[in-house]
Design a protein around this motif. Structure first.
Motif, PDB file in Angstrom:
ATOM      1  N   LYS A  14      47.677  39.188  31.620  1.00  0.00           N
ATOM      2  CA  LYS A  14      47.227  40.511  33.340  1.00  0.00           C
ATOM      3  C   LYS A  14      47.110  39.760  33.975  1.00  0.00           C
ATOM      4  N   ILE A  15      47.597  40.588  35.536  1.00  0.00           N
ATOM      5  CA  ILE A  15      47.154  40.083  36.454  1.00  0.00           C
ATOM      6  C   ILE A  15      46.090  41.599  37.839  1.00  0.00           C
ATOM      7  N   LYS A  16      44.956  41.406  37.711  1.00  0.00           N
ATOM      8  CA  LYS A  16      44.135  42.510  38.320  1.00  0.00           C
ATOM      9  C   LYS A  16      43.526  42.331  39.546  1.00  0.00           C
ATOM     10  N   LEU A  17      43.432  43.637  40.067  1.00  0.00           N
ATOM     11  CA  LEU A  17      43.236  43.194  41.460  1.00  0.00           C
ATOM     12  C   LEU A  17      41.705  43.087  42.093  1.00  0.00           C
ATOM     13  N   ILE A  18      41.024  42.783  42.135  1.00  0.00           N
ATOM     14  CA  ILE A  18      40.178  42.687  42.096  1.00  0.00           C
ATOM     15  C   ILE A  18      39.095  42.440  43.988  1.00  0.00           C
ATOM     16  N   HIS A  19      38.116  43.043  43.905  1.00  0.00           N
ATOM     17  CA  HIS A  19      37.105  43.214  45.378  1.00  0.00           C
ATOM     18  C   HIS A  19      36.629  42.455  45.287  1.00  0.00           C
ATOM     19  N   ASP A  20      36.043  41.053  46.372  1.00  0.00           N
ATOM     20  CA  ASP A  20      34.797  40.863  45.995  1.00  0.00           C
ATOM     21  C   ASP A  20      33.816  41.068  47.028  1.00  0.00           C
ATOM     22  N   THR A  21      32.787  40.550  47.368  1.00  0.00           N
ATOM     23  CA  THR A  21      31.940  41.155  48.580  1.00  0.00           C
ATOM     24  C   THR A  21      32.380  41.747  49.742  1.00  0.00           C
ATOM     25  N   ARG A  22      33.101  40.834  50.072  1.00  0.00           N
ATOM     26  CA  ARG A  22      33.482  40.441  51.824  1.00  0.00           C
ATOM     27  C   ARG A  22      34.455  42.145  52.231  1.00  0.00           C
ATOM     28  N   GLY A  23      35.335  42.831  50.845  1.00  0.00           N
ATOM     29  CA  GLY A  23      35.943  43.696  50.932  1.00  0.00           C
ATOM     30  C   GLY A  23      37.469  43.061  50.936  1.00  0.00           C
ATOM     31  N   ASN A  24      37.441  42.060  50.661  1.00  0.00           N
ATOM     32  CA  ASN A  24      39.386  41.195  50.939  1.00  0.00           C
ATOM     33  C   ASN A  24      39.526  41.569  49.100  1.00  0.00           C
ATOM     34  N   ILE A  25      40.847  41.998  48.883  1.00  0.00           N
ATOM     35  CA  ILE A  25      41.286  41.855  47.497  1.00  0.00           C
ATOM     36  C   ILE A  25      42.182  40.461  47.040  1.00  0.00           C
ATOM     37  N   LYS A  26      41.602  39.847  46.007  1.00  0.00           N
ATOM     38  CA  LYS A  26      41.805  38.877  45.199  1.00  0.00           C
ATOM     39  C   LYS A  26      43.028  39.887  44.153  1.00  0.00           C
ATOM     40  N   GLU A  27      43.600  38.548  43.741  1.00  0.00           N
ATOM     41  CA  GLU A  27      43.779  38.468  42.067  1.00  0.00           C
ATOM     42  C   GLU A  27      43.214  38.008  40.874  1.00  0.00           C
TER      43      GLU A  27
END
Length: 159
Positions: free
Chosen positions: A91-104
């Motif tokens: 599964k590939i999930k989109l996550i938000h880091d502390t700076r508001g960037n979207i990562k996988e």
């Protein structure tokens, strides 16, 4: 391994006598057959390791070539299945880091038959992929880089 019993009896994989060199039956409760009368039942099995799937014809040819004998009329040659992985999913999930960037984020689900750990299966898979793509690269430093990459990926799994 071999088995010699007298019926009536339900025969399971755990009843086999195996060489004492570290072989282990993954599922000793695996049903083999049922003897319903007082017959004697003798069974000898060849145990080997391998990869993938081998047809019975390939196994028969291998027996004849390696042992230089034809199979006995009472020999039943079967297909061989060497798949320790029962299920693999991702599964590939989109996550938000502390700076508001979207990562996988990649989540792997690996279920094995117990003969290999999920972490070990990933490590072996990485080796196969690296060996597959290695000939595509001429740079001799690629092997060093791929080895380091494999080690880093495997170390990240342990965290």
């Amino acid at each position: 391994g071999f088995l010699s019993v007298q019926g009536p009896v339900i025969i399971t994989a755990g009843m086999f006598r195996l060489p004492k060199n570290g072989l282990k039956i993954i599922n000793p409760n695996q049903y083999i057959c049922t003897i319903i009368d007082n017959s004697n039942f003798h069974l000898e099995i060849d145990i080997e390791n391998g990869k993938g799937y081998q047809l019975a014809d390939e196994n028969r040819k291998k027996i004849i070539n390696e042992k230089f004998i034809s199979t006995k009329p009472s020999t039943l040659v079967l297909d061989s299945i060497f798949f320790p992985i029962k299920k693999a999913n991702y599964k590939i999930k989109l996550i938000h880091d502390t700076r508001g960037n979207i990562k996988e984020s990649l989540n792997l689900e690996i279920i094995t038959n117990g003969s290999i750990s999920p972490k070990r299966s990933i490590q072996e898979s990485l080796k196969i992929l690296i060996n597959l793509f290695c000939p595509l690269f001429i740079n001799p430093n690629f092997l060093v880089a791929s080895s380091e990459l494999s080690r880093k990926l495997y170390n990240n799994l342990n965290e």
